[in-house]
Design a protein around this motif. Sequence first.
Motif, PDB file in Angstrom:
ATOM      1  N   LEU A 164      41.808  35.496  39.405  1.00 24.08           N
ATOM      2  CA  LEU A 164      43.110  35.531  40.067  1.00 24.08           C
ATOM      3  C   LEU A 164      43.392  36.914  40.656  1.00 24.08           C
ATOM      4  O   LEU A 164      43.956  37.028  41.748  1.00 24.08           O
ATOM      5  CB  LEU A 164      44.216  35.125  39.100  1.00 24.08           C
ATOM      6  CG  LEU A 164      44.223  33.658  38.672  1.00 24.08           C
ATOM      7  CD1 LEU A 164      45.339  33.404  37.679  1.00 24.08           C
ATOM      8  CD2 LEU A 164      44.341  32.735  39.857  1.00 24.08           C
ATOM      9  N   ASP A 165      42.987  37.957  39.948  1.00 23.71           N
ATOM     10  CA  ASP A 165      43.175  39.311  40.462  1.00 23.71           C
ATOM     11  C   ASP A 165      42.335  39.538  41.714  1.00 23.71           C
ATOM     12  O   ASP A 165      42.785  40.173  42.672  1.00 23.71           O
ATOM     13  CB  ASP A 165      42.807  40.351  39.407  1.00 23.71           C
ATOM     14  CG  ASP A 165      43.807  40.404  38.271  1.00 23.71           C
ATOM     15  OD1 ASP A 165      44.939  39.911  38.462  1.00 23.71           O
ATOM     16  OD2 ASP A 165      43.455  40.931  37.197  1.00 23.71           O
ATOM     17  N   SER A 166      41.112  39.030  41.729  1.00 25.60           N
ATOM     18  CA  SER A 166      40.230  39.276  42.868  1.00 25.60           C
ATOM     19  C   SER A 166      40.652  38.477  44.094  1.00 25.60           C
ATOM     20  O   SER A 166      40.428  38.902  45.220  1.00 25.60           O
ATOM     21  CB  SER A 166      38.784  38.948  42.509  1.00 25.60           C
ATOM     22  OG  SER A 166      38.624  37.560  42.364  1.00 25.60           O
ATOM     23  N   VAL A 167      41.267  37.308  43.910  1.00 22.33           N
ATOM     24  CA  VAL A 167      41.689  36.515  45.051  1.00 22.33           C
ATOM     25  C   VAL A 167      42.871  37.174  45.743  1.00 22.33           C
ATOM     26  O   VAL A 167      42.945  37.218  46.964  1.00 22.33           O
ATOM     27  CB  VAL A 167      42.049  35.072  44.605  1.00 22.33           C
ATOM     28  CG1 VAL A 167      42.742  34.310  45.711  1.00 22.33           C
ATOM     29  CG2 VAL A 167      40.800  34.329  44.174  1.00 22.33           C
ATOM     30  N   GLY A 168      43.795  37.737  44.983  1.00 20.87           N
ATOM     31  CA  GLY A 168      44.967  38.341  45.582  1.00 20.87           C
ATOM     32  C   GLY A 168      44.674  39.652  46.286  1.00 20.87           C
ATOM     33  O   GLY A 168      45.188  39.921  47.363  1.00 20.87           O
ATOM     34  N   VAL A 169      43.810  40.482  45.714  1.00 20.73           N
ATOM     35  CA  VAL A 169      43.582  41.817  46.239  1.00 20.73           C
ATOM     36  C   VAL A 169      42.149  42.006  46.730  1.00 20.73           C
ATOM     37  O   VAL A 169      41.907  42.592  47.775  1.00 20.73           O
ATOM     38  CB  VAL A 169      43.896  42.878  45.150  1.00 20.73           C
ATOM     39  CG1 VAL A 169      43.623  44.270  45.655  1.00 20.73           C
ATOM     40  CG2 VAL A 169      45.318  42.744  44.669  1.00 20.73           C
ATOM     41  N   GLY A 170      41.190  41.506  45.976  1.00 23.22           N
ATOM     42  CA  GLY A 170      39.782  41.770  46.271  1.00 23.22           C
ATOM     43  C   GLY A 170      39.239  40.925  47.402  1.00 23.22           C
ATOM     44  O   GLY A 170      39.940  40.181  48.081  1.00 23.22           O
ATOM     45  N   SER A 171      37.950  41.063  47.601  1.00 22.47           N
ATOM     46  CA  SER A 171      37.287  40.324  48.674  1.00 22.47           C
ATOM     47  C   SER A 171      36.869  38.943  48.182  1.00 22.47           C
ATOM     48  O   SER A 171      36.881  38.649  46.999  1.00 22.47           O
ATOM     49  CB  SER A 171      36.058  41.098  49.146  1.00 22.47           C
ATOM     50  OG  SER A 171      35.078  41.111  48.125  1.00 22.47           O
ATOM     51  N   MET A 172      36.495  38.110  49.112  1.00 25.78           N
ATOM     52  CA  MET A 172      36.053  36.751  48.793  1.00 25.78           C
ATOM     53  C   MET A 172      34.697  36.781  48.089  1.00 25.78           C
ATOM     54  O   MET A 172      34.402  35.896  47.286  1.00 25.78           O
ATOM     55  CB  MET A 172      35.989  35.956  50.093  1.00 25.78           C
ATOM     56  CG  MET A 172      36.271  34.509  49.961  1.00 25.78           C
ATOM     57  SD  MET A 172      37.785  34.227  49.073  1.00 25.78           S
ATOM     58  CE  MET A 172      37.588  32.529  48.821  1.00 25.78           C
ATOM     59  N   LYS A 173      33.889  37.793  48.355  1.00 29.42           N
ATOM     60  CA  LYS A 173      32.579  37.908  47.684  1.00 29.42           C
ATOM     61  C   LYS A 173      32.766  38.075  46.179  1.00 29.42           C
ATOM     62  O   LYS A 173      32.016  37.512  45.393  1.00 29.42           O
ATOM     63  CB  LYS A 173      31.798  39.110  48.242  1.00 29.42           C
ATOM     64  CG  LYS A 173      31.342  38.932  49.665  1.00 29.42           C
ATOM     65  CD  LYS A 173      30.166  38.015  49.695  1.00 29.42           C
ATOM     66  CE  LYS A 173      29.627  37.981  51.120  1.00 29.42           C
ATOM     67  NZ  LYS A 173      28.617  36.979  51.280  1.00 29.42           N
ATOM     68  N   GLU A 174      33.780  38.860  45.803  1.00 25.90           N
ATOM     69  CA  GLU A 174      34.069  39.057  44.374  1.00 25.90           C
ATOM     70  C   GLU A 174      34.497  37.737  43.722  1.00 25.90           C
ATOM     71  O   GLU A 174      34.078  37.427  42.618  1.00 25.90           O
ATOM     72  CB  GLU A 174      35.172  40.106  44.207  1.00 25.90           C
ATOM     73  CG  GLU A 174      35.531  40.423  42.781  1.00 25.90           C
ATOM     74  CD  GLU A 174      34.457  41.189  42.033  1.00 25.90           C
ATOM     75  OE1 GLU A 174      34.438  41.086  40.791  1.00 25.90           O
ATOM     76  OE2 GLU A 174      33.628  41.856  42.676  1.00 25.90           O
ATOM     77  N   ALA A 175      35.297  36.954  44.416  1.00 23.53           N
ATOM     78  CA  ALA A 175      35.747  35.660  43.897  1.00 23.53           C
ATOM     79  C   ALA A 175      34.572  34.696  43.753  1.00 23.53           C
ATOM     80  O   ALA A 175      34.481  33.963  42.759  1.00 23.53           O
ATOM     81  CB  ALA A 175      36.814  35.069  44.805  1.00 23.53           C
ATOM     82  N   GLU A 176      33.674  34.682  44.737  1.00 28.05           N
ATOM     83  CA  GLU A 176      32.502  33.805  44.645  1.00 28.05           C
ATOM     84  C   GLU A 176      31.621  34.192  43.474  1.00 28.05           C
ATOM     85  O   GLU A 176      31.072  33.324  42.783  1.00 28.05           O
ATOM     86  CB  GLU A 176      31.710  33.868  45.953  1.00 28.05           C
ATOM     87  CG  GLU A 176      32.394  33.182  47.107  1.00 28.05           C
ATOM     88  CD  GLU A 176      31.640  33.352  48.416  1.00 28.05           C
ATOM     89  OE1 GLU A 176      30.538  33.969  48.410  1.00 28.05           O
ATOM     90  OE2 GLU A 176      32.139  32.876  49.444  1.00 28.05           O
ATOM     91  N   LYS A 177      31.496  35.479  43.231  1.00 30.02           N
ATOM     92  CA  LYS A 177      30.691  35.953  42.099  1.00 30.02           C
ATOM     93  C   LYS A 177      31.306  35.490  40.775  1.00 30.02           C
ATOM     94  O   LYS A 177      30.593  35.032  39.873  1.00 30.02           O
ATOM     95  CB  LYS A 177      30.597  37.476  42.134  1.00 30.02           C
ATOM     96  CG  LYS A 177      29.771  38.067  41.045  1.00 30.02           C
ATOM     97  CD  LYS A 177      29.747  39.576  41.165  1.00 30.02           C
ATOM     98  CE  LYS A 177      29.919  40.139  39.775  1.00 30.02           C
ATOM     99  NZ  LYS A 177      30.298  41.515  39.740  1.00 30.02           N
TER     100      LYS A 177
END
Length: 150
Positions: free
Chosen positions: A105-118
């Motif tokens: 949830l933190d990566s979707v709001g602020v981080g990149s999509m690559k982080e979310a996929e990982k």
Amino acid sequence: QSCPISAPSPPHSAVSAMVIKAEPVDNLAAALESIPDDVEANGDKAIGDGKMEEEKRETPKAVSIRKLLSLSTPCDILALCLGILGSLATGTGEPFLCWKFGNLLDSVGVGSMKEAEKLVLEFVYIGAVVTVVAWLQGACLQFFSQNLSR
């Protein structure tokens, strides 16, 4: 008018087929009353007067866990330890997934999509590991209990 019905023969009887005569029944209550009291639903005669005789069974003595484990083999002890470790690993899967979900949830709001996929791939890996460990836990504890009950 008769209707032959093939039925599997019981091991104690040489009968391989039965013949049932189909007759119309005008009064069902009268037909049911004509059945003798000592005939069971399957057509066999009841033993005795039809009452269940109480069997006197001795209750087995309770055995301590120390005595149970003294009767087990080293292979049984290994299966028990693996089953306990598997249950601990299975139990830690859910809190670990909650922690990873917070990171997702933190990566979707602020981080990149690559982080979310990982992180989503990590979900799949954690789920696969928990599934295998849960199967190992069940198999080991079942093996232990079956061997101990013999």
